[in-house]
Design an enzyme around this catalytic site. Structure first.
Site, PDB file in Angstrom:
ATOM      1  N   ARG A 108      51.576  60.997  41.637  1.00 41.67           N
ATOM      2  CA  ARG A 108      50.064  61.195  41.279  1.00 41.67           C
ATOM      3  C   ARG A 108      49.995  62.069  39.873  1.00 41.67           C
ATOM      4  O   ARG A 108      49.437  63.266  39.836  1.00 41.67           O
ATOM      5  CB  ARG A 108      49.520  62.286  42.560  1.00 41.67           C
ATOM      6  CG  ARG A 108      49.522  61.823  43.794  1.00 41.67           C
ATOM      7  CD  ARG A 108      48.881  60.612  43.951  1.00 41.67           C
ATOM      8  NE  ARG A 108      47.599  60.419  44.029  1.00 41.67           N
ATOM      9  CZ  ARG A 108      46.552  60.996  44.850  1.00 41.67           C
ATOM     10  NH1 ARG A 108      47.143  61.120  45.959  1.00 41.67           N
ATOM     11  NH2 ARG A 108      45.387  60.973  44.778  1.00 41.67           N
ATOM     12  N   LYS A 152      33.645  62.080  50.712  1.00 41.48           N
ATOM     13  CA  LYS A 152      34.482  63.164  50.485  1.00 41.48           C
ATOM     14  C   LYS A 152      34.739  62.845  48.746  1.00 41.48           C
ATOM     15  O   LYS A 152      34.652  63.900  47.850  1.00 41.48           O
ATOM     16  CB  LYS A 152      35.539  63.284  51.042  1.00 41.48           C
ATOM     17  CG  LYS A 152      36.616  63.916  50.446  1.00 41.48           C
ATOM     18  CD  LYS A 152      38.004  64.034  51.066  1.00 41.48           C
ATOM     19  CE  LYS A 152      39.098  62.700  50.941  1.00 41.48           C
ATOM     20  NZ  LYS A 152      39.801  62.929  49.857  1.00 41.48           N
ATOM     21  N   ASN A 153      34.933  61.682  48.422  1.00 41.50           N
ATOM     22  CA  ASN A 153      35.525  61.502  47.133  1.00 41.50           C
ATOM     23  C   ASN A 153      34.359  61.177  46.134  1.00 41.50           C
ATOM     24  O   ASN A 153      34.551  60.968  45.171  1.00 41.50           O
ATOM     25  CB  ASN A 153      36.272  60.026  47.102  1.00 41.50           C
ATOM     26  CG  ASN A 153      37.828  60.384  47.822  1.00 41.50           C
ATOM     27  OD1 ASN A 153      38.027  61.499  48.073  1.00 41.50           O
ATOM     28  ND2 ASN A 153      38.529  59.227  48.100  1.00 41.50           N
ATOM     29  N   ASP A 212      42.835  52.850  50.062  1.00 42.25           N
ATOM     30  CA  ASP A 212      42.436  53.884  51.018  1.00 42.25           C
ATOM     31  C   ASP A 212      42.242  53.130  52.530  1.00 42.25           C
ATOM     32  O   ASP A 212      41.980  53.983  53.461  1.00 42.25           O
ATOM     33  CB  ASP A 212      41.094  54.458  50.713  1.00 42.25           C
ATOM     34  CG  ASP A 212      41.630  55.547  49.683  1.00 42.25           C
ATOM     35  OD1 ASP A 212      40.661  56.139  49.139  1.00 42.25           O
ATOM     36  OD2 ASP A 212      42.769  55.759  49.326  1.00 42.25           O
ATOM     37  N   CYS A 251      52.761  64.296  45.926  1.00 43.45           N
ATOM     38  CA  CYS A 251      52.208  64.396  47.379  1.00 43.45           C
ATOM     39  C   CYS A 251      52.865  63.232  48.099  1.00 43.45           C
ATOM     40  O   CYS A 251      53.384  62.357  47.532  1.00 43.45           O
ATOM     41  CB  CYS A 251      50.624  64.230  47.406  1.00 43.45           C
ATOM     42  SG  CYS A 251      50.291  62.723  46.926  1.00 43.45           S
ATOM     43  N   ARG A 271      41.031  66.556  56.654  1.00 41.53           N
ATOM     44  CA  ARG A 271      40.638  66.811  55.119  1.00 41.53           C
ATOM     45  C   ARG A 271      39.489  65.828  54.781  1.00 41.53           C
ATOM     46  O   ARG A 271      38.650  66.100  53.724  1.00 41.53           O
ATOM     47  CB  ARG A 271      41.674  66.418  54.368  1.00 41.53           C
ATOM     48  CG  ARG A 271      42.888  67.285  54.662  1.00 41.53           C
ATOM     49  CD  ARG A 271      43.963  67.095  53.361  1.00 41.53           C
ATOM     50  NE  ARG A 271      43.300  66.959  52.257  1.00 41.53           N
ATOM     51  CZ  ARG A 271      44.146  66.731  50.950  1.00 41.53           C
ATOM     52  NH1 ARG A 271      45.410  66.480  51.048  1.00 41.53           N
ATOM     53  NH2 ARG A 271      43.417  66.598  49.773  1.00 41.53           N
TER      54      ARG A 271
HETATM   55  C1  EPZ Z   1      41.440  58.611  43.901  1.00 39.97           C
HETATM   56  O1  EPZ Z   1      42.721  59.168  43.481  1.00 39.97           O
HETATM   57  C2  EPZ Z   1      41.058  59.038  45.234  1.00 39.97           C
HETATM   58  N1  EPZ Z   1      40.780  60.166  45.238  1.00 39.97           N
HETATM   59  C3  EPZ Z   1      42.093  58.584  46.303  1.00 39.97           C
HETATM   60  O2  EPZ Z   1      41.450  58.740  47.476  1.00 39.97           O
HETATM   61  C4  EPZ Z   1      42.496  57.029  46.113  1.00 39.97           C
HETATM   62  O3  EPZ Z   1      43.345  56.507  46.951  1.00 39.97           O
HETATM   63  C5  EPZ Z   1      42.486  56.495  44.549  1.00 39.97           C
HETATM   64  O4  EPZ Z   1      41.390  57.211  43.788  1.00 39.97           O
HETATM   65  C6  EPZ Z   1      42.606  55.174  44.491  1.00 39.97           C
HETATM   66  O5  EPZ Z   1      41.293  54.375  44.595  1.00 39.97           O
HETATM   67  C7  EPZ Z   1      39.660  60.967  45.129  1.00 39.97           C
HETATM   68  O6  EPZ Z   1      38.868  60.317  44.461  1.00 39.97           O
HETATM   69  C8  EPZ Z   1      39.517  62.487  45.128  1.00 39.97           C
HETATM   70  P1  EPZ Z   1      43.709  57.228  40.652  1.00 39.97           P
HETATM   71  P2  EPZ Z   1      43.075  59.181  42.115  1.00 39.97           P
HETATM   72  O7  EPZ Z   1      43.814  58.106  39.482  1.00 39.97           O
HETATM   73  O8  EPZ Z   1      41.882  59.438  41.116  1.00 39.97           O
HETATM   74  C9  EPZ Z   1      48.060  56.280  38.511  1.00 39.97           C
HETATM   75  C10 EPZ Z   1      41.594  59.590  49.853  1.00 39.97           C
HETATM   76  O9  EPZ Z   1      42.570  58.975  50.734  1.00 39.97           O
HETATM   77  N2  EPZ Z   1      47.496  57.512  37.532  1.00 39.97           N
HETATM   78  O10 EPZ Z   1      42.774  56.229  40.576  1.00 39.97           O
HETATM   79  O11 EPZ Z   1      43.981  60.442  42.089  1.00 39.97           O
HETATM   80  C11 EPZ Z   1      48.387  56.868  39.849  1.00 39.97           C
HETATM   81  O12 EPZ Z   1      49.393  57.521  40.044  1.00 39.97           O
HETATM   82  C12 EPZ Z   1      42.525  59.835  48.423  1.00 39.97           C
HETATM   83  O13 EPZ Z   1      40.613  59.786  49.969  1.00 39.97           O
HETATM   84  C13 EPZ Z   1      48.362  57.574  36.426  1.00 39.97           C
HETATM   85  O14 EPZ Z   1      49.347  57.008  36.173  1.00 39.97           O
HETATM   86  O15 EPZ Z   1      43.869  58.056  41.918  1.00 39.97           O
HETATM   87  C14 EPZ Z   1      48.010  55.665  40.710  1.00 39.97           C
HETATM   88  O16 EPZ Z   1      48.992  55.146  40.799  1.00 39.97           O
HETATM   89  C15 EPZ Z   1      43.978  59.340  48.386  1.00 39.97           C
HETATM   90  N3  EPZ Z   1      48.008  58.597  35.662  1.00 39.97           N
HETATM   91  C16 EPZ Z   1      46.908  55.023  39.965  1.00 39.97           C
HETATM   92  O17 EPZ Z   1      46.894  55.509  38.619  1.00 39.97           O
HETATM   93  C17 EPZ Z   1      46.895  59.327  35.584  1.00 39.97           C
HETATM   94  O18 EPZ Z   1      46.583  60.241  34.841  1.00 39.97           O
HETATM   95  C18 EPZ Z   1      45.499  55.215  40.513  1.00 39.97           C
HETATM   96  O19 EPZ Z   1      45.265  56.268  40.670  1.00 39.97           O
HETATM   97  C19 EPZ Z   1      46.040  58.947  36.856  1.00 39.97           C
HETATM   98  C20 EPZ Z   1      46.449  58.113  37.686  1.00 39.97           C
END
Ligand code: EPZ
Length: 458
Positions: free
Chosen positions: A151, A48-49, A335, A146, A427
């Site tokens: 996020r 999915k990702n 995850d 969420c 999802r």
């Molecule tokens: C991706 O989310 C995945 N989703 C998530 O999978 C996964 O848990 C996550 O990466 C971490 O591996 C998709 O790919 C659609 P991040 P993402 O940006 O990109 C902070 C699932 O279960 N951050 O890597 O949204 C954030 O708050 C889902 O399939 C900022 O501060 O995660 C977090 O603490 C859940 N500012 C950390 O970075 C930003 O602009 C990592 O988040 C972006 C992120």
């Protein structure tokens, strides 16, 4: 690049009228009777990702894009709805002819990601970069927080601004505009998966070279980069912390096959171990599962890579406690944290599980405790005292991977558990109850399949 910008501002959503959801949501439920070891082979679907950014990448070309090995999950349907709301044509087929989507963004008439769609899937922010790159503007509803955390997408916006976009915010929408993005040097303050993907898609059509440092190295980033290169993009270093992009003026269509889902594969490996079964996980990518296989072996499970796309897991003996600390890839994935916590409840001894990526990803703990687990949370660390005999209970799913954790616990709990709000699971897990039943699980669904439409999301 043709991309009709709406004639006037009036046609764009200004004040978002929040409508109270009148209809009651039919919460799908799972009924699971524990005690059966899982035996046989179980097939992994596409990731999915990976599919979500790759579908968004179709925005970058006027030509047709075909993606294969697409998972039949609700987030993909949401992405289809999102792209079609902008004027794209998106066919989505799960027949024998592959799990395939054909996308044409030749006539993008409305580069807007509306709140009604974004609120059900925050990954909609992945269209931001490609829309600005292709159309020179984008309006995207702020994703909001969420279940697992705030996020934010500040790093996405900071990167786009550095590439020359002007970004304004009002009425819960972000608007980004740029005649043409220009190449620059980006350094991510935090490693972000979709941030890396969003800005990679912005950079491939930018004017000049973009160097991105401290990038995410997840296989989903590498998969997206491979697709973009097959469209004519010039990218080096995907999968490493530094990605270098030479912008081009146009990209052509492609046919691309999505990676297998490493998190679904990891979930099935844990299912084989926790039920003391003998499970072969097929259509997976062992190279993406190093940290997960290592931790399973450390807990006493037998994990054997059988071929380039299959892994066998067995666990006859007792399981022993192991510590987990979630990290960005190739570290142990966040995850998989909830799923491993379920396994730890069955392991002898004390397991310490530390969640370093998200600030609120222990929503499954209270539900596991209600099933008889012995877990204490202190800040970012959960301490699991095992092994506990879990007993069946009525429990509530809160997010995608917490749902998976509760399914795993129910598979070994004594009696029949009822899991509520399994729409979270739909999802990201394709036909999960059928796949598990196929290897001996006693699981069935109540309520109509895909019938519920959630307003919450993770
Ligand atoms: C991706 O989310 C995945 N989703 C998530 O999978 C996964 O848990 C996550 O990466 C971490 O591996 C998709 O790919 C659609 P991040 P993402 O940006 O990109 C902070 C699932 O279960 N951050 O890597 O949204 C954030 O708050 C889902 O399939 C900022 O501060 O995660 C977090 O603490 C859940 N500012 C950390 O970075 C930003 O602009 C990592 O988040 C972006 C992120």
């Amino acid at each position: 690049m043709t991309c009709a910008i709406p004639p006037d501002e009036a046609s764009l959503p200004r004040a978002v009228t929040l409508r109270v959801q009148e209809k009651t949501i039919d919460m799908d439920k799972f009924v699971i009777r524990g005690g059966n070891p899982l035996v046989g082979s179980i097939r992994v679907s596409g990731a999915k990702n990976s599919a979500l950014p790759c579908m968004a990448a179709a925005i970058l070309t006027e030509d047709e894009v075909i993606l294969e090995n697409i998972p039949q999950v609700r987030d993909i349907e949401t992405e289809q709805k999102l792209l079609m709301s902008m004027g794209a044509q998106v066919e989505l087929g799960y027949g024998r002819a592959q799990h395939r989507t054909t996308i044409s963004c030749r006539h993008l008439s409305d580069p807007v990601a509306r709140y009604e769609i974004v609120k059900t899937m925050r990954a909609s922010s992945l269209v931001l970069g490609p829309l600005v790159a292709r159309c020179g503007m984008a309006r995207v509803a702020m994703p909001g927080g969420c279940a697992i955390g705030g996020r934010p997408i500040d790093l996405h916006l900071k990167g786009l601004e550095k590439m020359g976009a002007t970004i304004t915010q009002e009425h819960g929408y972000l608007e980004a505009r740029a005649e043409r993005l220009r190449g620059t040097h980006l350094f991510f303050d935090k490693i972000t998966v979709t941030g890396t993907e969003d800005l990679l898609m912005a950079a491939v059509l930018a004017d000049g070279e973009t160097v991105m440092e401290n990038c995410a190295r997840e296989p989903e980033v590498t998969d997206l980069a491979a697709m973009l290169v097959s469209m004519g993009a010039q990218i080096e270093g995907a999968g490493t912390p530094t990605i270098r992009v030479q912008g081009v003026s146009k990209l052509h269509g492609t046919r691309h096959r999505i990676n297998p889902d490493r998190i679904e594969a990891g979930t099935f490996l844990v299912a084989g171990a926790i039920t003391r079964g003998d499970l072969i996980v097929t259509n997976c990518e062992p190279a993406h599962l190093g940290a997960i296989m290592e931790k399973l072996r450390e807990s006493g499970a037998r994990v054997d890579v059988q071929s380039e796309d299959s892994i066998r897991v067995r666990a006859e003996e007792k399981l022993s406690a192991t510590d987990i600390s979630t990290r960005e890839y190739p570290g142990f994935p966040t995850d998989m944290q909830a799923q491993f916590m379920a396994l730890s409840t069955q392991a002898q001894g004390v397991s310490r599980i530390t969640e370093n990526i998200f600030e609120n990803r222990f929503m499954h703990v209270q539900e596991l405790v209600r099933m008889g687990a012995n877990i204490a949370v202190d800040g970012r660390t959960a301490t699991v005292q095992g092994a506990s005999q879990l007993s069946a209970a009525a429990v509530m799913c809160s997010d995608l991977r917490a749902s998976a954790s509760l399914v795993l616990a129910a598979l070994v709990a004594e009696g029949e558990s009822i899991l509520d709000r399994v729409y979270h699971m739909d999802r990201g897990y394709e036909r999960i109850e059928e796949k598990l039943r196929g290897v001996g699980a006693q699981i069935r669904r109540m309520g109509n399949v895909f019938g519920s439409r959630a307003t919450s999301e993770e």
